[in-house]
Design a protein around this motif. Sequence first.
Motif, PDB file in Angstrom:
ATOM      1  N   ILE A 195      42.541  38.259  46.824  1.00 24.57           N
ATOM      2  CA  ILE A 195      41.346  38.641  46.062  1.00 24.57           C
ATOM      3  C   ILE A 195      41.655  38.654  44.567  1.00 24.57           C
ATOM      4  N   MET A 196      42.795  39.245  44.186  1.00 24.77           N
ATOM      5  CA  MET A 196      43.161  39.285  42.772  1.00 24.77           C
ATOM      6  C   MET A 196      43.455  37.890  42.236  1.00 24.77           C
ATOM      7  N   ALA A 197      44.065  37.035  43.044  1.00 26.11           N
ATOM      8  CA  ALA A 197      44.346  35.658  42.616  1.00 26.11           C
ATOM      9  C   ALA A 197      43.045  34.912  42.338  1.00 26.11           C
ATOM     10  N   LYS A 198      42.052  35.101  43.198  1.00 29.87           N
ATOM     11  CA  LYS A 198      40.770  34.430  42.995  1.00 29.87           C
ATOM     12  C   LYS A 198      40.052  34.962  41.764  1.00 29.87           C
ATOM     13  N   LEU A 199      40.149  36.267  41.517  1.00 29.38           N
ATOM     14  CA  LEU A 199      39.477  36.854  40.364  1.00 29.38           C
ATOM     15  C   LEU A 199      40.083  36.418  39.035  1.00 29.38           C
ATOM     16  N   THR A 200      41.375  36.178  39.023  1.00 26.12           N
ATOM     17  CA  THR A 200      42.026  35.813  37.768  1.00 26.12           C
ATOM     18  C   THR A 200      41.724  34.383  37.369  1.00 26.12           C
ATOM     19  N   GLY A 201      41.235  33.586  38.297  1.00 30.31           N
ATOM     20  CA  GLY A 201      40.810  32.239  37.948  1.00 30.31           C
ATOM     21  C   GLY A 201      41.936  31.238  37.895  1.00 30.31           C
ATOM     22  N   ASN A 202      41.758  30.228  37.077  1.00 28.08           N
ATOM     23  CA  ASN A 202      42.656  29.086  37.031  1.00 28.08           C
ATOM     24  C   ASN A 202      43.585  29.183  35.822  1.00 28.08           C
ATOM     25  N   SER A 220      52.975  37.040  49.111  1.00 28.77           N
ATOM     26  CA  SER A 220      53.717  38.072  49.828  1.00 28.77           C
ATOM     27  C   SER A 220      54.708  38.781  48.907  1.00 28.77           C
ATOM     28  N   GLU A 221      54.951  38.248  47.721  1.00 29.84           N
ATOM     29  CA  GLU A 221      55.906  38.823  46.773  1.00 29.84           C
ATOM     30  C   GLU A 221      55.281  39.865  45.850  1.00 29.84           C
ATOM     31  N   GLU A 222      54.013  40.162  46.019  1.00 29.87           N
ATOM     32  CA  GLU A 222      53.261  41.084  45.162  1.00 29.87           C
ATOM     33  C   GLU A 222      53.320  40.646  43.697  1.00 29.87           C
ATOM     34  N   VAL A 223      52.821  39.457  43.437  1.00 30.67           N
ATOM     35  CA  VAL A 223      52.796  38.939  42.075  1.00 30.67           C
ATOM     36  C   VAL A 223      51.648  39.541  41.272  1.00 30.67           C
ATOM     37  N   PHE A 224      50.605  40.009  41.957  1.00 30.56           N
ATOM     38  CA  PHE A 224      49.481  40.638  41.283  1.00 30.56           C
ATOM     39  C   PHE A 224      49.486  42.137  41.528  1.00 30.56           C
ATOM     40  N   THR A 225      49.184  42.889  40.477  1.00 26.06           N
ATOM     41  CA  THR A 225      49.001  44.333  40.582  1.00 26.06           C
ATOM     42  C   THR A 225      47.754  44.692  39.796  1.00 26.06           C
ATOM     43  N   TYR A 226      47.273  45.905  39.984  1.00 22.38           N
ATOM     44  CA  TYR A 226      46.106  46.345  39.224  1.00 22.38           C
ATOM     45  C   TYR A 226      46.228  47.823  38.888  1.00 22.38           C
ATOM     46  N   LYS A 227      45.490  48.223  37.861  1.00 24.42           N
ATOM     47  CA  LYS A 227      45.460  49.621  37.442  1.00 24.42           C
ATOM     48  C   LYS A 227      44.020  49.985  37.119  1.00 24.42           C
ATOM     49  N   LYS A 228      43.547  51.084  37.685  1.00 27.03           N
ATOM     50  CA  LYS A 228      42.190  51.568  37.421  1.00 27.03           C
ATOM     51  C   LYS A 228      42.271  52.692  36.397  1.00 27.03           C
ATOM     52  N   THR A 229      41.411  52.633  35.383  1.00 27.79           N
ATOM     53  CA  THR A 229      41.404  53.654  34.351  1.00 27.79           C
ATOM     54  C   THR A 229      40.331  54.704  34.645  1.00 27.79           C
ATOM     55  N   LYS A 230      40.333  55.765  33.850  1.00 29.80           N
ATOM     56  CA  LYS A 230      39.364  56.849  34.030  1.00 29.80           C
ATOM     57  C   LYS A 230      37.928  56.376  33.827  1.00 29.80           C
ATOM     58  N   ILE A 264      44.011  43.796  35.721  1.00 31.23           N
ATOM     59  CA  ILE A 264      44.771  43.032  36.718  1.00 31.23           C
ATOM     60  C   ILE A 264      45.935  42.352  36.013  1.00 31.23           C
ATOM     61  N   TYR A 265      47.114  42.501  36.616  1.00 29.95           N
ATOM     62  CA  TYR A 265      48.351  41.975  36.049  1.00 29.95           C
ATOM     63  C   TYR A 265      48.949  40.933  36.970  1.00 29.95           C
ATOM     64  N   TRP A 266      49.570  39.933  36.387  1.00 28.44           N
ATOM     65  CA  TRP A 266      50.344  38.937  37.111  1.00 28.44           C
ATOM     66  C   TRP A 266      51.762  39.012  36.583  1.00 28.44           C
ATOM     67  N   MET A 267      52.710  39.320  37.456  1.00 23.00           N
ATOM     68  CA  MET A 267      54.129  39.447  37.079  1.00 23.00           C
ATOM     69  C   MET A 267      54.299  40.396  35.894  1.00 23.00           C
ATOM     70  N   GLY A 268      53.502  41.460  35.858  1.00 22.15           N
ATOM     71  CA  GLY A 268      53.606  42.467  34.809  1.00 22.15           C
ATOM     72  C   GLY A 268      52.847  42.149  33.538  1.00 22.15           C
ATOM     73  N   LYS A 269      52.213  40.996  33.462  1.00 20.84           N
ATOM     74  CA  LYS A 269      51.455  40.601  32.279  1.00 20.84           C
ATOM     75  C   LYS A 269      49.964  40.706  32.577  1.00 20.84           C
ATOM     76  N   GLN A 270      49.239  41.345  31.682  1.00 21.25           N
ATOM     77  CA  GLN A 270      47.799  41.503  31.879  1.00 21.25           C
ATOM     78  C   GLN A 270      47.098  40.159  31.785  1.00 21.25           C
TER      79      GLN A 270
END
Length: 77
Positions: free
Chosen positions: A60-67, A11-21, A27-33
């Motif tokens: 979804i992003m948490a599952k994609l980033t793995g362990n 709920s804290e938005e720890v994951f973010t993403y950016k789509k390129t051209k 996919i970023y976690w706490m600002g780190k790719q």
Amino acid sequence: MGNVDKRNRLSEEVFTYKKTKDNKVFIYWMGKQVTILAGKASDKFLKSIEGKDHLETQLIMAKLTGNFKRGNEKDGK
């Protein structure tokens, strides 16, 4: 999603993403790719988050980033 996020971190938005051209997704976690999706993987990700709410997108992003996180790291507070 009750048992999945027991500490309520998503709920804290720890994951973010950016789509390129060129249709890559970073996919970023706490600002780190943490991962890069390209080709079919990025298409699948973008379709999977379409119309989802914030918590579902975070999961979804948490599952994609793995362990890469094991739960014993310090918050740095």
